[in-house]
Scaffold this motif. Structure first.
Motif, PDB file in Angstrom:
ATOM      1  N   ASN A   1       0.818  -1.213   0.000  1.00 31.89           N
ATOM      2  CA  ASN A   1       0.000   0.000   0.000  1.00 31.89           C
ATOM      3  C   ASN A   1       0.853   1.266   0.000  1.00 31.89           C
ATOM      4  OD1 ASN A   1       0.967  -0.212   2.631  1.00 31.89           O
ATOM      5  ND2 ASN A   1      -0.927   0.520   3.568  1.00 31.89           N
TER       6      ASN A   1
ATOM      7  N   THR B   1       1.173   6.260   1.690  1.00 29.16           N
ATOM      8  CA  THR B   1       0.779   4.980   2.275  1.00 29.16           C
ATOM      9  C   THR B   1      -0.736   4.985   2.358  1.00 29.16           C
ATOM     10  OG1 THR B   1       2.823   4.804   3.558  1.00 29.16           O
ATOM     11  CG2 THR B   1       0.950   3.470   4.279  1.00 29.16           C
ATOM     12  N   ASP B   2      -1.358   4.108   1.595  1.00 26.42           N
ATOM     13  CA  ASP B   2      -2.814   4.120   1.459  1.00 26.42           C
ATOM     14  C   ASP B   2      -3.428   3.052   2.360  1.00 26.42           C
ATOM     15  OD1 ASP B   2      -5.424   4.391   0.695  1.00 26.42           O
ATOM     16  OD2 ASP B   2      -5.091   4.040  -1.442  1.00 26.42           O
ATOM     17  N   ASN B   3      -3.991   3.487   3.492  1.00 30.11           N
ATOM     18  CA  ASN B   3      -4.642   2.573   4.435  1.00 30.11           C
ATOM     19  C   ASN B   3      -6.157   2.500   4.254  1.00 30.11           C
ATOM     20  OD1 ASN B   3      -2.230   1.890   5.842  1.00 30.11           O
ATOM     21  ND2 ASN B   3      -2.319   3.840   6.940  1.00 30.11           N
TER      22      ASN B   3
ATOM     23  N   SER C   1      -9.052   0.922   3.209  1.00 29.71           N
ATOM     24  CA  SER C   1      -9.402  -0.434   2.767  1.00 29.71           C
ATOM     25  C   SER C   1     -10.578  -0.449   1.791  1.00 29.71           C
ATOM     26  CB  SER C   1      -9.721  -1.310   3.985  1.00 29.71           C
ATOM     27  OG  SER C   1     -10.817  -0.771   4.715  1.00 29.71           O
TER      28      SER C   1
ATOM     29  N   GLN D   1      -8.511   1.650  -1.656  1.00 31.18           N
ATOM     30  CA  GLN D   1      -7.184   1.261  -2.125  1.00 31.18           C
ATOM     31  C   GLN D   1      -7.298   0.136  -3.162  1.00 31.18           C
ATOM     32  OE1 GLN D   1      -6.419  -1.875   1.546  1.00 31.18           O
ATOM     33  NE2 GLN D   1      -5.135  -0.090   1.433  1.00 31.18           N
TER      34      GLN D   1
ATOM     35  N   PHE E   1      -4.771  -2.899  -5.382  1.00 32.70           N
ATOM     36  CA  PHE E   1      -3.489  -3.599  -5.340  1.00 32.70           C
ATOM     37  C   PHE E   1      -3.063  -4.175  -6.686  1.00 32.70           C
ATOM     38  CE2 PHE E   1      -4.746  -3.540  -0.888  1.00 32.70           C
ATOM     39  CZ  PHE E   1      -3.559  -3.131  -0.287  1.00 32.70           C
TER      40      PHE E   1
END
Length: 268
Positions: free
Chosen positions: A218, A233-235, A237, A240, A242
């Protein structure tokens, strides 16, 4: 010639033949070894990167031919007065949807140009050649180059010079309610990478610049000319992603031209 002379002549040519026989194969082996050493060195220097644009064709790329072509070994996106866009248009790599990766390329853009490199993106079905997702922003005036902008989604995640943590949200929310001045509001700027105008000086006007993206888990790092421009930093959920498509953009606005070359990818 007497017998002794003939015998000496035979010995001379026999010796010469032996010298040639053993010398030339050794030369060939040495040359072959040198070629192999150079090849191994090149592979090692490339460090796992694979070129995904061949500089000759648009093989494995899909975009509107009105706006995209190959010229002088470069991938060229251009808008003319006769082809003004109503929506942003991408040329999209068809070779996969990378997860964790590094991408390196060089770009050159006209003064009023606007472009970007999308990654881990979704391809829209209702708009031709459109992507939705993370973008390494690029523009000719270098107002936005290096920042992390999420196309058709949360908008600006990090301005140039910012190290940002995107906070998690507990449930699906209306995106527009958390966007202000074209910037996502559920984020914390946790550090500075440098003053925005000082970093701007590292970017060349109307010349070739190198972009290096390091995308792992992330965390999303955008480098321009070996200088870290944004760190996300992509928290989140909910929003985001992947994995997804790679593509480069021509943006709505005045006539412009952007060129890309030496596009290479390494999966991590």
């Amino acid at each position: 010639m007497n017998t002794e002379g003939i015998r000496m002549k035979k010995i001379f040519y026999s010796g010469l033949f032996c010298i040639l026989l053993y010398s030339f194969p050794s030369f060939k082996i040495s040359a072959q070894q040198t070629d192999n050493e150079l090849q191994d060195r090149d592979i090692k220097n490339d460090d796992g990167f694979v070129y995904i644009f061949d500089g000759k064709t648009l093989e494995h790329w899909e975009g509107d031919p009105v706006y995209w072509r190959v010229e002088n070994g470069n991938l060229v996106g251009e808008i003319t007065p006769e082809t003004i866009l109503k929506t942003n248009s991408f040329i999209i790599w068809q070779g996969g949807q990378p997860h964790d990766f590094e991408l390196m390329l060089e770009y050159r853009i006209s003064a009023v140009g606007n472009s970007g490199i999308n990654y881990r993106s979704e391809r829209l079905t209702d708009v031709p050649f459109a992507l939705r997702g993370y973008q390494a922003d690029i523009d000719g005036r270098n107002r936005y180059t290096g920042q992390n902008y999420e196309e058709r989604k949360r908008t600006t995640l990090a301005y140039r010079g910012e190290k940002v943590r995107i906070e998690n949200i507990e449930k699906v929310v209306d995106l527009k309610s958390n966007i202000e001045n074209n910037c996502w509001q559920i984020r914390d700027v946790i550090d500075s990478l440098g003053q925005i105008n000082s970093l701007k000086l590292k970017i060349k006007d109307n010349d070739w610049n190198q972009v290096h993206l390091v995308v792992k888990g992330n965390r999303l790092l955008h480098y321009v000319n070996n200088v870290l421009m944004s760190d996300v930093t992509d928290n989140d959920s909910i929003n985001q992603t992947f994995s997804g498509y790679l593509g480069v953009q021509v943006h709505t606005g005045p006539p412009m031209k952007v060129e890309y070359r030496n596009i290479k990818l390494k999966n991590l």
